[in-house]
Design a protein around this motif. Structure first.
Motif, short mmCIF file in Angstrom:
data_model
loop_
_atom_site.label_atom_id
_atom_site.label_comp_id
_atom_site.label_asym_id
_atom_site.label_seq_id
_atom_site.Cartn_x
_atom_site.Cartn_y
_atom_site.Cartn_z
N PRO A 167 0.80 -1.23 0.00
CA PRO A 167 0.00 0.00 0.00
C PRO A 167 0.83 1.28 0.00
O PRO A 167 0.26 2.37 -0.02
CB PRO A 167 -0.81 -0.12 1.30
CG PRO A 167 0.05 -0.92 2.20
CD PRO A 167 0.75 -1.90 1.31
N ARG A 168 2.15 1.15 0.02
CA ARG A 168 3.02 2.33 0.13
C ARG A 168 3.67 2.71 -1.18
O ARG A 168 4.38 3.72 -1.25
CB ARG A 168 4.11 2.07 1.17
CG ARG A 168 3.59 1.51 2.49
CD ARG A 168 2.66 2.47 3.18
NE ARG A 168 2.03 1.87 4.35
CZ ARG A 168 1.20 2.51 5.16
NH1 ARG A 168 0.90 3.77 4.92
NH2 ARG A 168 0.65 1.90 6.20
N GLU A 217 -3.87 1.91 -9.63
CA GLU A 217 -3.58 2.65 -8.41
C GLU A 217 -4.80 2.73 -7.50
O GLU A 217 -4.68 2.74 -6.28
CB GLU A 217 -3.09 4.06 -8.75
CG GLU A 217 -2.55 4.80 -7.54
CD GLU A 217 -1.64 5.95 -7.92
OE1 GLU A 217 -1.17 6.65 -7.02
OE2 GLU A 217 -1.42 6.14 -9.13
N ASP A 219 -6.89 0.42 -6.91
CA ASP A 219 -6.92 -0.81 -6.11
C ASP A 219 -5.81 -0.82 -5.08
O ASP A 219 -5.98 -1.36 -3.98
CB ASP A 219 -6.81 -2.03 -7.02
CG ASP A 219 -8.06 -2.25 -7.85
OD1 ASP A 219 -9.11 -1.69 -7.48
OD2 ASP A 219 -7.99 -2.97 -8.87
N LEU A 220 -4.67 -0.22 -5.43
CA LEU A 220 -3.57 -0.16 -4.47
C LEU A 220 -4.01 0.60 -3.21
O LEU A 220 -3.66 0.22 -2.10
CB LEU A 220 -2.37 0.56 -5.09
CG LEU A 220 -1.37 -0.28 -5.88
CD1 LEU A 220 -0.32 0.63 -6.49
CD2 LEU A 220 -0.73 -1.33 -5.03
N LYS A 221 -4.78 1.67 -3.40
CA LYS A 221 -5.20 2.48 -2.27
C LYS A 221 -6.08 1.70 -1.31
O LYS A 221 -6.15 2.03 -0.12
CB LYS A 221 -5.93 3.72 -2.77
CG LYS A 221 -5.03 4.71 -3.51
CD LYS A 221 -5.80 5.92 -3.98
CE LYS A 221 -4.89 6.89 -4.72
NZ LYS A 221 -5.62 8.08 -5.21
N LYS A 222 -6.76 0.67 -1.79
CA LYS A 222 -7.63 -0.12 -0.92
C LYS A 222 -6.83 -0.86 0.14
O LYS A 222 -7.35 -1.23 1.18
CB LYS A 222 -8.44 -1.11 -1.75
CG LYS A 222 -9.42 -0.46 -2.70
CD LYS A 222 -10.14 -1.50 -3.55
CE LYS A 222 -11.06 -0.84 -4.58
NZ LYS A 222 -11.73 -1.85 -5.44
N PHE A 223 -5.53 -1.10 -0.15
CA PHE A 223 -4.68 -1.79 0.80
C PHE A 223 -4.16 -0.85 1.88
O PHE A 223 -3.62 -1.28 2.88
CB PHE A 223 -3.47 -2.42 0.09
CG PHE A 223 -3.84 -3.62 -0.73
CD1 PHE A 223 -3.78 -4.89 -0.19
CD2 PHE A 223 -4.24 -3.49 -2.05
CE1 PHE A 223 -4.10 -6.00 -0.94
CE2 PHE A 223 -4.57 -4.59 -2.81
CZ PHE A 223 -4.50 -5.85 -2.26
N SER A 224 -4.28 0.46 1.65
CA SER A 224 -3.71 1.43 2.58
C SER A 224 -4.53 1.52 3.85
O SER A 224 -5.74 1.34 3.85
CB SER A 224 -3.63 2.80 1.91
OG SER A 224 -3.09 3.74 2.79
N THR A 225 -3.84 1.83 4.95
CA THR A 225 -4.52 1.99 6.23
C THR A 225 -4.44 3.46 6.65
O THR A 225 -3.83 3.81 7.65
CB THR A 225 -3.87 1.11 7.31
OG1 THR A 225 -2.47 1.42 7.36
CG2 THR A 225 -4.05 -0.34 7.01
N HIS A 227 -2.89 5.80 4.91
CA HIS A 227 -1.61 6.41 4.53
C HIS A 227 -1.81 7.72 3.76
O HIS A 227 -1.13 8.69 4.00
CB HIS A 227 -0.83 5.40 3.71
CG HIS A 227 0.32 5.98 2.98
ND1 HIS A 227 1.42 6.50 3.61
CD2 HIS A 227 0.56 6.14 1.64
CE1 HIS A 227 2.29 6.93 2.72
NE2 HIS A 227 1.78 6.74 1.53
N HIS A 228 -2.77 7.73 2.82
CA HIS A 228 -2.89 8.89 1.96
C HIS A 228 -3.50 10.08 2.68
O HIS A 228 -3.40 11.19 2.21
CB HIS A 228 -3.75 8.52 0.73
CG HIS A 228 -3.08 7.51 -0.15
ND1 HIS A 228 -2.16 7.86 -1.10
CD2 HIS A 228 -3.16 6.16 -0.17
CE1 HIS A 228 -1.72 6.77 -1.71
NE2 HIS A 228 -2.31 5.73 -1.17
#
Length: 232
Positions: A167-168, A217, A219-225, A227-228
């Protein structure tokens, strides 16, 4: 504690013997780094080898080859790079003497090692190179932008590293792993192998893996906790 002097002519000769293209302007800061590393190593046991010649041939040589490998990878002109578990500055410090693109952050949780890294940076002219002292999770929490490249050398088992870094990274971002074996033929989804390079140091084969998440990207953000949102 007295600093051992590194002979610059011998250093240039041994650097060339690694088979890497080490520019002349890197010799002086490299000598300063090796002198400081040997000095601090006596009290802190930063690395296994004790002579600067062994440190160069067995450890620093990785950084030289890594510089060439990173140059071969598709990245922005000024990439944001994070070095997780920077330790004694290997590969980061010598790497930045050759590969100076973008901003480079060395993350180290151990206070004395982070102090060593900061001391080296105060005596060498490495552009846009920084030290963060603290856990990786705290570093991530303070970053607004995802990384273009994340570098890891023995920070944690590679499968755990995939979950930590997914997610990073930006879309098409790269996770570069320094390894003692080739990349596996099959990687966990959504990862794929973007590049690989093998080389020999001190008679032993080593590898670089460049892995990238093969997903949009969004979908990548869905893994973030969160972060953004952090630091916004």
């Amino acid at each position: 504690m007295q600093r051992k002097v590194v002979d610059r002519k011998e250093l240039a000769r041994l650097a060339a013997a690694t088979g890497a293209d080490v520019p002349q302007e890197a010799i002086e800061p490299l000598g300063v780094y090796l002198e400081m590393l040997c000095q601090w190593n006596k009290a802190m046991n930063l690395v296994g080898p004790h002579s600067w010649q062994d440190i160069l041939s067995r450890l620093v040589a990785d950084s030289f080859h890594l510089a060439s490998f990173l140059d071969s990878l598709p990245m922005p002109d000024a990439p944001l790079t994070w070095d997780l578990g920077a330790g004694a500055g290997l590969p980061g410090i010598p790497l930045r003497m050759l590969w100076r693109k973008g901003a480079y952050y060395m993350v180290e949780v151990r206070e004395k090692r982070a102090l060593f890294l900061s001391s080296v940076l105060s005596q060498t002219n490495l552009p846009s190179t920084h030290v963060f002292r603290g856990p990786v999770e705290h570093f991530f929490h303070g970053q607004y932008y995802p990384a273009d490249c994340i570098v890891s050398r023995a920070f944690m088992p590679w499968r755990q590293l995939l979950d930590l870094t997914l997610p990073r990274l930006r879309r098409a971002g790269l996770l570069v792993i320094l390894a003692l074996e080739p990349a596996p033929e099959k990687l966990p989804a959504p990862w794929r192998l973007a590049g690989q390079h093998s080389y020999v140091v001190a008679g032993n084969a080593r590898w670089f893996w460049a892995l990238t998440p093969d997903m949009p990207e969004s979908d990548l953000k869905k893994f973030s906790t969160g972060h953004h949102e952090d630091g916004a």
